[in-house]
Design a protein around this motif. Structure first.
Motif, PDB file in Angstrom:
ATOM      1  N   GLY A 219       0.816  -1.216   0.000  1.00 53.35           N
ATOM      2  CA  GLY A 219       0.000   0.000   0.000  1.00 53.35           C
ATOM      3  C   GLY A 219       0.842   1.255   0.000  1.00 53.35           C
ATOM      4  N   PHE A 220       0.205   2.353  -0.370  1.00 51.82           N
ATOM      5  CA  PHE A 220       0.816   3.680  -0.306  1.00 51.82           C
ATOM      6  C   PHE A 220      -0.200   4.617   0.336  1.00 51.82           C
ATOM      7  CE2 PHE A 220       2.953   1.475  -3.722  1.00 51.82           C
ATOM      8  CZ  PHE A 220       4.295   1.749  -3.454  1.00 51.82           C
ATOM      9  N   VAL A 221       0.279   5.400   1.303  1.00 48.45           N
ATOM     10  CA  VAL A 221      -0.618   6.204   2.142  1.00 48.45           C
ATOM     11  C   VAL A 221      -0.133   7.652   2.193  1.00 48.45           C
ATOM     12  CG1 VAL A 221      -1.580   6.472   4.474  1.00 48.45           C
ATOM     13  CG2 VAL A 221      -1.146   4.165   3.557  1.00 48.45           C
ATOM     14  N   ALA A 222      -1.062   8.594   2.181  1.00 48.33           N
ATOM     15  CA  ALA A 222      -0.746  10.020   2.354  1.00 48.33           C
ATOM     16  C   ALA A 222      -1.941  10.690   3.028  1.00 48.33           C
ATOM     17  CB  ALA A 222      -0.441  10.679   1.012  1.00 48.33           C
ATOM     18  N   HIS A 223      -1.724  11.904   3.539  1.00 48.78           N
ATOM     19  CA  HIS A 223      -2.828  12.623   4.192  1.00 48.78           C
ATOM     20  C   HIS A 223      -3.148  13.903   3.428  1.00 48.78           C
ATOM     21  CE1 HIS A 223      -0.312  15.798   6.172  1.00 48.78           C
ATOM     22  NE2 HIS A 223       0.602  14.847   6.229  1.00 48.78           N
ATOM     23  N   PHE A 224      -4.433  14.286   3.473  1.00 55.60           N
ATOM     24  CA  PHE A 224      -4.852  15.454   2.689  1.00 55.60           C
ATOM     25  C   PHE A 224      -5.111  16.698   3.530  1.00 55.60           C
ATOM     26  CE2 PHE A 224      -8.524  12.494   3.006  1.00 55.60           C
ATOM     27  CZ  PHE A 224      -9.388  13.248   3.792  1.00 55.60           C
ATOM     28  N   ASP A 225      -5.010  16.605   4.852  1.00 50.02           N
ATOM     29  CA  ASP A 225      -5.157  17.823   5.643  1.00 50.02           C
ATOM     30  C   ASP A 225      -3.848  18.596   5.692  1.00 50.02           C
ATOM     31  OD1 ASP A 225      -3.965  15.814   7.365  1.00 50.02           O
ATOM     32  OD2 ASP A 225      -4.281  17.195   9.034  1.00 50.02           O
TER      33      ASP A 225
ATOM     34  N   ALA B  87       1.794  16.796  -1.849  1.00 51.14           N
ATOM     35  CA  ALA B  87       2.798  16.265  -2.772  1.00 51.14           C
ATOM     36  C   ALA B  87       2.723  14.740  -2.760  1.00 51.14           C
ATOM     37  CB  ALA B  87       4.196  16.738  -2.383  1.00 51.14           C
ATOM     38  N   GLY B  88       2.577  14.153  -1.566  1.00 49.93           N
ATOM     39  CA  GLY B  88       2.471  12.701  -1.463  1.00 49.93           C
ATOM     40  C   GLY B  88       1.261  12.156  -2.190  1.00 49.93           C
ATOM     41  N   ILE B  89       0.134  12.847  -2.057  1.00 51.35           N
ATOM     42  CA  ILE B  89      -1.079  12.419  -2.764  1.00 51.35           C
ATOM     43  C   ILE B  89      -0.863  12.514  -4.267  1.00 51.35           C
ATOM     44  CG2 ILE B  89      -3.500  12.961  -3.201  1.00 51.35           C
ATOM     45  CD1 ILE B  89      -3.725  13.848  -0.304  1.00 51.35           C
TER      46      ILE B  89
ATOM     47  N   PRO C 218       0.517  -1.162 -18.792  1.00 51.22           N
ATOM     48  CA  PRO C 218       0.354  -2.525 -18.249  1.00 51.22           C
ATOM     49  C   PRO C 218       1.559  -3.425 -18.474  1.00 51.22           C
ATOM     50  CG  PRO C 218      -0.958  -2.213 -20.241  1.00 51.22           C
ATOM     51  CD  PRO C 218      -0.443  -0.870 -19.855  1.00 51.22           C
ATOM     52  N   GLU C 219       2.517  -2.973 -19.296  1.00 48.01           N
ATOM     53  CA  GLU C 219       3.730  -3.771 -19.487  1.00 48.01           C
ATOM     54  C   GLU C 219       4.597  -3.790 -18.220  1.00 48.01           C
ATOM     55  OE1 GLU C 219       4.813   0.459 -20.754  1.00 48.01           O
ATOM     56  OE2 GLU C 219       3.078  -0.892 -20.907  1.00 48.01           O
ATOM     57  N   ILE C 220       4.359  -2.845 -17.314  1.00 46.68           N
ATOM     58  CA  ILE C 220       5.047  -2.839 -16.017  1.00 46.68           C
ATOM     59  C   ILE C 220       4.288  -3.779 -15.091  1.00 46.68           C
ATOM     60  CG2 ILE C 220       5.791  -1.463 -14.037  1.00 46.68           C
ATOM     61  CD1 ILE C 220       5.845   0.965 -15.892  1.00 46.68           C
ATOM     62  N   LYS C 221       4.941  -4.840 -14.673  1.00 42.75           N
ATOM     63  CA  LYS C 221       4.267  -5.877 -13.896  1.00 42.75           C
ATOM     64  C   LYS C 221       4.291  -5.554 -12.402  1.00 42.75           C
ATOM     65  CE  LYS C 221       3.391  -7.981 -17.643  1.00 42.75           C
ATOM     66  NZ  LYS C 221       1.991  -7.876 -18.170  1.00 42.75           N
ATOM     67  N   HIS C 222       3.177  -5.788 -11.753  1.00 46.52           N
ATOM     68  CA  HIS C 222       3.038  -5.461 -10.335  1.00 46.52           C
ATOM     69  C   HIS C 222       1.961  -6.322  -9.701  1.00 46.52           C
ATOM     70  CE1 HIS C 222      -0.785  -3.428 -11.216  1.00 46.52           C
ATOM     71  NE2 HIS C 222      -0.177  -2.950 -12.302  1.00 46.52           N
ATOM     72  N   GLY C 223       2.020  -6.456  -8.399  1.00 48.82           N
ATOM     73  CA  GLY C 223       0.971  -7.135  -7.661  1.00 48.82           C
ATOM     74  C   GLY C 223      -0.162  -6.176  -7.336  1.00 48.82           C
ATOM     75  N   LYS C 224      -1.057  -6.613  -6.475  1.00 47.07           N
ATOM     76  CA  LYS C 224      -2.170  -5.769  -6.043  1.00 47.07           C
ATOM     77  C   LYS C 224      -1.652  -4.635  -5.176  1.00 47.07           C
ATOM     78  CE  LYS C 224      -6.556  -6.019  -3.459  1.00 47.07           C
ATOM     79  NZ  LYS C 224      -7.485  -6.935  -2.736  1.00 47.07           N
ATOM     80  N   ILE C 225      -2.130  -3.436  -5.461  1.00 51.38           N
ATOM     81  CA  ILE C 225      -1.699  -2.246  -4.731  1.00 51.38           C
ATOM     82  C   ILE C 225      -2.924  -1.559  -4.143  1.00 51.38           C
ATOM     83  CG2 ILE C 225      -0.537  -0.004  -4.878  1.00 51.38           C
ATOM     84  CD1 ILE C 225       0.982  -1.124  -7.319  1.00 51.38           C
ATOM     85  N   ARG C 226      -2.810  -1.185  -2.892  1.00 44.76           N
ATOM     86  CA  ARG C 226      -3.869  -0.416  -2.234  1.00 44.76           C
ATOM     87  C   ARG C 226      -3.359   0.982  -1.933  1.00 44.76           C
ATOM     88  NH1 ARG C 226      -9.018  -1.072  -1.528  1.00 44.76           N
ATOM     89  NH2 ARG C 226      -9.184  -1.288   0.730  1.00 44.76           N
ATOM     90  N   VAL C 227      -4.207   1.980  -2.114  1.00 48.45           N
ATOM     91  CA  VAL C 227      -3.847   3.339  -1.731  1.00 48.45           C
ATOM     92  C   VAL C 227      -4.831   3.821  -0.675  1.00 48.45           C
ATOM     93  CG1 VAL C 227      -2.845   3.813  -3.998  1.00 48.45           C
ATOM     94  CG2 VAL C 227      -5.199   4.518  -3.528  1.00 48.45           C
ATOM     95  N   GLY C 228      -4.322   4.650   0.248  1.00 47.23           N
ATOM     96  CA  GLY C 228      -5.170   5.189   1.311  1.00 47.23           C
ATOM     97  C   GLY C 228      -4.837   6.638   1.583  1.00 47.23           C
ATOM     98  N   PHE C 229      -5.863   7.475   1.674  1.00 53.01           N
ATOM     99  CA  PHE C 229      -5.688   8.888   1.982  1.00 53.01           C
ATOM    100  C   PHE C 229      -6.468   9.210   3.247  1.00 53.01           C
ATOM    101  CE2 PHE C 229      -5.484   9.274  -2.876  1.00 53.01           C
ATOM    102  CZ  PHE C 229      -4.117   9.023  -2.884  1.00 53.01           C
TER     103      PHE C 229
END
Length: 415
Positions: A74-80, A144-146, A160-171
């Motif tokens: 996952g990748f996480v950032a805050h918006f406040d 900037a993180g978002i 899609p040629e870049i291979k990756h697993g399942k990714i979750r994002v959270g804000f």
């Protein structure tokens, strides 16, 4: 890179200042404005399972495009943005091909962003800097993180040629007031590990942070006519002054660095009969952290003891509450997640800067909630004030790091 600049500006021009005095989540209604905007944007770029809950926590999924099993990351950032300085009516300025000299942020108020004071600026000579107009903060912490997370997800969807697993994002909302992870549903997020994109200069990679506590010390006084006050009056403001003076004078933010902890008085408010001192307590070392909290309580108790006979009850009451802890304890057992980020940077010709955070991120709390979560640079400098700036190239590089981490993780678990 223009696409990243445009996206970033579309975020920072939305006021999302949080409020520590509010009991709601998010703490300010205006945070919903950007939250709802982000939900629509995530849907528009092709993310799946885009959700926003009643507290404005946003989650979304980029499905795996490989056949083999890959841990969900996952990748996480805050918006406040911080309440320390206004984030209303942000008017970003774009300085192309920065020449290494002073940047006049506001001519009328003579506000200048100068490398003579902010020496880090010189490493970005020739790049595109985004600054404030001198009257607000910028909001690179953490828009900037978002920007980087959304841009990376968009790029992976388009390539899609870049291979990756399942990714979750959270804000998340309210990170700047210490509540960003409070209502984050780790089980729903469903990642094995994650990264917060909430660091500063390019190359930062952090998995150690302060142990943190907040304290409110209330001082009680007795009001008596000053002409007849001898032996009767107790001035709570003078008690508060005595307390502050008793703190170690060299153990403050402006006189410490690296692993050194501190006491930081953040506010004093009062009158003769009652004065409150608010402060934060920080240390990377758990034993020293506990000793600092004990020191604050002991100073308050000493003042109370001196007035117990006269007042009959404590005149100094210390309310100390832990805020978050050093994530190192939770990340070191899975240090490979740091190694992957470090390798990603090196493959992109970015020199990793591995150092302790003199602060905290959502990742600190998330790590203790079962989601190990190191912190990666977002690119900004001079957060929380009018001198804040971010090089556009750093945001591009951070975007590239996210993409590379996704790619390397898929490769690592391929057979």
């Amino acid at each position: 890179m223009q696409h990243i600049i445009d996206r970033f500006i579309s975020y920072v021009t939305v006021d999302t200042e949080s409020d520590p005095n509010s009991d709601t989540t998010p703490s300010t209604e205006k945070q919903w404005d950007l939250a709802n905007q982000l939900v629509e944007e995530l849907k528009a770029i092709g993310m799946e399972d885009v959700t926003i809950d009643e507290n404005a926590y946003i989650m979304a999924t980029l499905p795996s495009n490989v056949e083999h099993d890959v841990p969900v990351i996952g990748f996480v950032a805050h918006f406040d943005t911080t309440p320390d300085f206004t984030g209303a009516n942000v008017k970003p300025q774009i300085i192309e091909n920065y020449d290494g000299g002073d940047i006049v942020l506001n001519k009328e108020q003579n506000i200048v962003l100068s490398p003579s004071y902010f020496k880090d600026m010189l490493q970005y000579k020739g790049q595109t800097l985004i600054t404030t107009d001198g009257t607000t903060l910028l909001g690179a912490d953490d828009k900037a993180g978002i920007t980087e997370i959304v841009s990376a997800m968009e790029y992976l969807i388009q390539h899609p040629e870049i291979k990756h697993g399942k990714i979750r994002v959270g804000f998340t909302p309210d990170e700047e007031i210490g509540r960003g992870a409070h209502k984050f549903d780790v089980a729903k997020f469903g990642a094995e590990w994650a990264y917060t994109m909430d660091g500063s200069q390019i190359g930062e990679l952090e998995y150690e942070n302060f142990n943190a506590a907040g304290a409110k010390i209330t001082f009680k006084g007795k009001s008596v006519h000053p002409g007849y006050a001898k032996g009767k009056m107790i001035n709570s403001m003078l008690l508060a002054s005595r307390f502050v003076a008793a703190l170690p004078q060299d153990e403050v933010p402006e006189r410490t660095t690296g692993y050194e902890g501190f006491y930081h008085v953040t506010g004093i408010e009062g009158s003769l009969e009652e004065t409150t001192v608010k402060m934060i307590i920080r240390d990377h070392d758990k034993e020293k952290f506990e000793a600092r909290k004990k020191k604050v309580a002991e100073i308050a108790d000493e003042i109370s003891n001196d007035f117990m006979e006269q007042f009959g009850e404590p005149v100094a009451i210390a309310d100390i509450k832990d805020q978050y802890y050093n994530m190192k304890e939770k990340v070191v057992p899975v240090i490979h997640i740091v190694d992957i980020a470090e390798q990603a940077m090196k493959e992109l010709s970015i020199e990793p800067i591995i150092k302790p955070i003199r602060g905290g991120t959502d990742g600190c709390q998330l790590s203790y909630m079962g989601l190990p979560c190191p912190n990666i640079f977002a690119g900004g400098h001079n957060f929380h004030g009018k001198y804040e700036y971010v090089p556009a190239e750093s945001m591009q590089k951070a975007t590239d790091v996210i993409i590379k981490i996704a790619e390397l993780t898929a490769k690592k678990y391929n057979g």
